[in-house]
Design an enzyme around this catalytic site. Structure first.
Site, mmCIF file in Angstrom:
data_model
loop_
_atom_site.group_PDB
_atom_site.id
_atom_site.type_symbol
_atom_site.label_atom_id
_atom_site.label_comp_id
_atom_site.label_asym_id
_atom_site.label_seq_id
_atom_site.Cartn_x
_atom_site.Cartn_y
_atom_site.Cartn_z
ATOM 1 N N ASN A 7 0.862 -1.190 0.000
ATOM 2 C CA ASN A 7 0.000 0.000 0.000
ATOM 3 C C ASN A 7 0.897 1.238 0.000
ATOM 4 O O ASN A 7 1.705 1.430 0.916
ATOM 5 C CB ASN A 7 -0.899 -0.028 1.236
ATOM 6 C CG ASN A 7 -1.921 1.096 1.227
ATOM 7 O OD1 ASN A 7 -1.619 2.233 0.893
ATOM 8 N ND2 ASN A 7 -3.150 0.792 1.621
ATOM 9 N N ARG A 18 4.250 18.464 0.817
ATOM 10 C CA ARG A 18 5.138 19.512 0.338
ATOM 11 C C ARG A 18 4.698 20.082 -1.008
ATOM 12 O O ARG A 18 5.224 21.081 -1.474
ATOM 13 C CB ARG A 18 6.546 18.930 0.242
ATOM 14 C CG ARG A 18 7.671 19.903 0.102
ATOM 15 C CD ARG A 18 7.850 20.828 1.274
ATOM 16 N NE ARG A 18 8.890 21.796 0.943
ATOM 17 C CZ ARG A 18 10.181 21.631 1.232
ATOM 18 N NH1 ARG A 18 10.565 20.549 1.895
ATOM 19 N NH2 ARG A 18 11.063 22.521 0.886
ATOM 20 N N HIS A 43 -5.592 3.322 -1.537
ATOM 21 C CA HIS A 43 -6.878 3.540 -0.876
ATOM 22 C C HIS A 43 -7.222 5.026 -1.011
ATOM 23 O O HIS A 43 -7.011 5.814 -0.090
ATOM 24 C CB HIS A 43 -6.781 3.131 0.597
ATOM 25 C CG HIS A 43 -8.095 3.100 1.308
ATOM 26 N ND1 HIS A 43 -8.403 2.162 2.268
ATOM 27 C CD2 HIS A 43 -9.194 3.885 1.207
ATOM 28 C CE1 HIS A 43 -9.617 2.386 2.728
ATOM 29 N NE2 HIS A 43 -10.117 3.430 2.096
ATOM 30 N N HIS A 50 -4.169 11.715 0.419
ATOM 31 C CA HIS A 50 -2.928 11.001 0.084
ATOM 32 C C HIS A 50 -3.004 10.566 -1.382
ATOM 33 O O HIS A 50 -2.620 11.325 -2.263
ATOM 34 C CB HIS A 50 -2.648 9.843 1.044
ATOM 35 C CG HIS A 50 -3.851 9.138 1.582
ATOM 36 N ND1 HIS A 50 -4.743 8.456 0.796
ATOM 37 C CD2 HIS A 50 -4.300 9.006 2.862
ATOM 38 C CE1 HIS A 50 -5.681 7.920 1.550
ATOM 39 N NE2 HIS A 50 -5.455 8.242 2.809
ATOM 40 N N GLU A 70 -8.704 -0.005 -2.807
ATOM 41 C CA GLU A 70 -9.562 -0.166 -1.636
ATOM 42 C C GLU A 70 -10.403 1.089 -1.435
ATOM 43 O O GLU A 70 -9.973 2.192 -1.781
ATOM 44 C CB GLU A 70 -8.716 -0.354 -0.373
ATOM 45 C CG GLU A 70 -7.806 -1.539 -0.369
ATOM 46 C CD GLU A 70 -7.004 -1.629 0.919
ATOM 47 O OE1 GLU A 70 -6.486 -2.726 1.217
ATOM 48 O OE2 GLU A 70 -6.877 -0.597 1.628
ATOM 49 N N THR A 100 -7.857 6.120 9.354
ATOM 50 C CA THR A 100 -7.528 4.864 8.694
ATOM 51 C C THR A 100 -8.702 3.917 8.892
ATOM 52 O O THR A 100 -9.612 4.197 9.672
ATOM 53 C CB THR A 100 -6.230 4.255 9.266
ATOM 54 O OG1 THR A 100 -5.860 3.096 8.510
ATOM 55 C CG2 THR A 100 -6.398 3.882 10.736
ATOM 56 N N HIS A 190 -3.815 -4.709 7.638
ATOM 57 C CA HIS A 190 -3.942 -3.653 8.646
ATOM 58 C C HIS A 190 -3.040 -3.965 9.838
ATOM 59 O O HIS A 190 -3.294 -4.895 10.597
ATOM 60 C CB HIS A 190 -5.376 -3.437 9.132
ATOM 61 C CG HIS A 190 -5.565 -2.053 9.700
ATOM 62 N ND1 HIS A 190 -5.956 -0.979 8.941
ATOM 63 C CD2 HIS A 190 -5.368 -1.568 10.943
ATOM 64 C CE1 HIS A 190 -6.026 0.101 9.684
ATOM 65 N NE2 HIS A 190 -5.662 -0.232 10.909
ATOM 66 N N ASP A 191 -1.990 -3.171 9.964
ATOM 67 C CA ASP A 191 -1.020 -3.260 11.058
ATOM 68 C C ASP A 191 -0.183 -4.532 11.036
ATOM 69 O O ASP A 191 0.483 -4.854 12.033
ATOM 70 C CB ASP A 191 -1.704 -3.113 12.426
ATOM 71 C CG ASP A 191 -2.177 -1.685 12.682
ATOM 72 O OD1 ASP A 191 -1.774 -0.781 11.929
ATOM 73 O OD2 ASP A 191 -2.959 -1.479 13.626
ATOM 74 N N GLY A 213 1.047 -1.397 4.278
ATOM 75 C CA GLY A 213 1.459 -0.052 3.910
ATOM 76 C C GLY A 213 2.208 0.664 5.012
ATOM 77 O O GLY A 213 3.421 0.852 4.949
ATOM 78 N N HIS A 214 1.494 1.070 6.064
ATOM 79 C CA HIS A 214 2.079 1.944 7.088
ATOM 80 C C HIS A 214 3.331 1.341 7.705
ATOM 81 O O HIS A 214 4.375 2.005 7.796
ATOM 82 C CB HIS A 214 1.039 2.235 8.172
ATOM 83 C CG HIS A 214 1.527 3.165 9.232
ATOM 84 N ND1 HIS A 214 1.548 4.531 9.059
ATOM 85 C CD2 HIS A 214 2.036 2.929 10.468
ATOM 86 C CE1 HIS A 214 2.036 5.096 10.145
ATOM 87 N NE2 HIS A 214 2.341 4.148 11.015
#
Length: 237
Positions: A7, A18, A43, A50, A70, A100, A190-191, A213-214
């Site tokens: 992700n 920026r 997503h 984002h 997603e 999220t 997720h996580d 992703g994160h």
């Protein structure tokens, strides 16, 4: 081997902070594929904070593995998916202002709506997945919609993994067993992180794909993107 879909929302977040095009989301996606990942996940949200809708259009042109989009199937999202025609769409019930994703679908209450969405996307040749918690009744409800796959929402697993891995995985293993019985493909996300992904993979039979992703992008700040992608691939073998 379970496929790794990366992700790239966080890369877009950094770009948008920026202005301009640094980091380049398209180049990052191409590099992630070159490093060995088997998919790219995005997503987009209505405020485009984002990933932007144009990113989805541009990514479809350059992604050579699989593109997974997603999101909550409100009208602008539906229109985008039908325009882009990704390989997979994952339906996620997040509110527009959600930081999220924070819950899976109630597939029983929303059976009619989800069935309509699944049939719409499948009629356009798009593999469809529903984001769900590891609850057997909700797995049954997902199967009743005619969906191709479920994506197990793994926040609870990640939260409890450090204290008791076996307890953390128990409901997910049971959900996977039921999904396999119902011939549903299984994704997860997720996580998930380098710390907990291997244990998860080892205990989830039939795990086809993880979307990360994160954690992956955060780990890459220290270890490098190429290195981290391959560390995940090694753990998913």
């Amino acid at each position: 081997m379970t496929k790794l879909s990366v992700n790239i929302n966080k890369i877009a977040t950094l770009r948008n902070a920026r202005g301009g095009n640094v980091p380049d989301v398209l180049k990052a996606a191409a590099d992630i594929e070159r490093f060995g990942a088997q998919g790219i996940t995005i997503h987009p949200r209505p405020d485009e904070r984002h990933i932007r809708y144009q990113d989805a259009r541009d990514l479809k042109k350059i992604v050579t593995t699989e593109l997974n989009i997603e999101g909550n199937p409100e009208q602008s999202f539906i229109d985008l998916v039908l325009e882009v025609k990704p390989h997979q769409v994952t339906l996620v019930p997040d509110a527009p202002d959600a930081i999220t994703s924070n819950a899976g679908w109630d597939t029983i209450t929303h059976k009619t709506f989800l069935s309509e969405m699944v049939q719409l996307f499948k009629s356009h040749g798009i593999r469809t997945s529903i984001f769900v918690d590891p609850v057997l009744e909700l797995i049954d409800g997902a199967a009743a919609t005619g969906v191709d796959r479920i994506e197990l929402y793994t926040e609870a697993y990640a939260k409890h993994f450090p204290q008791d891995p076996n307890q953390a995985i128990a409901s997910y293993a049971a959900a996977a067993k039921r999904a396999n019985e119902l011939q549903l493909g299984i994704n997860a996300g997720h996580d998930l992180s380098l710390e907990n992904i291997q244990f998860f993979k080892q205990h989830i039979p039939g795990l086809l794909e993880v979307s990360i992703g994160h954690a992956l992008i955060s780990e890459a700040l220290y270890l490098g993107l190429d290195n981290v992608v391959n560390m995940y691939l090694h753990r998913l073998k």
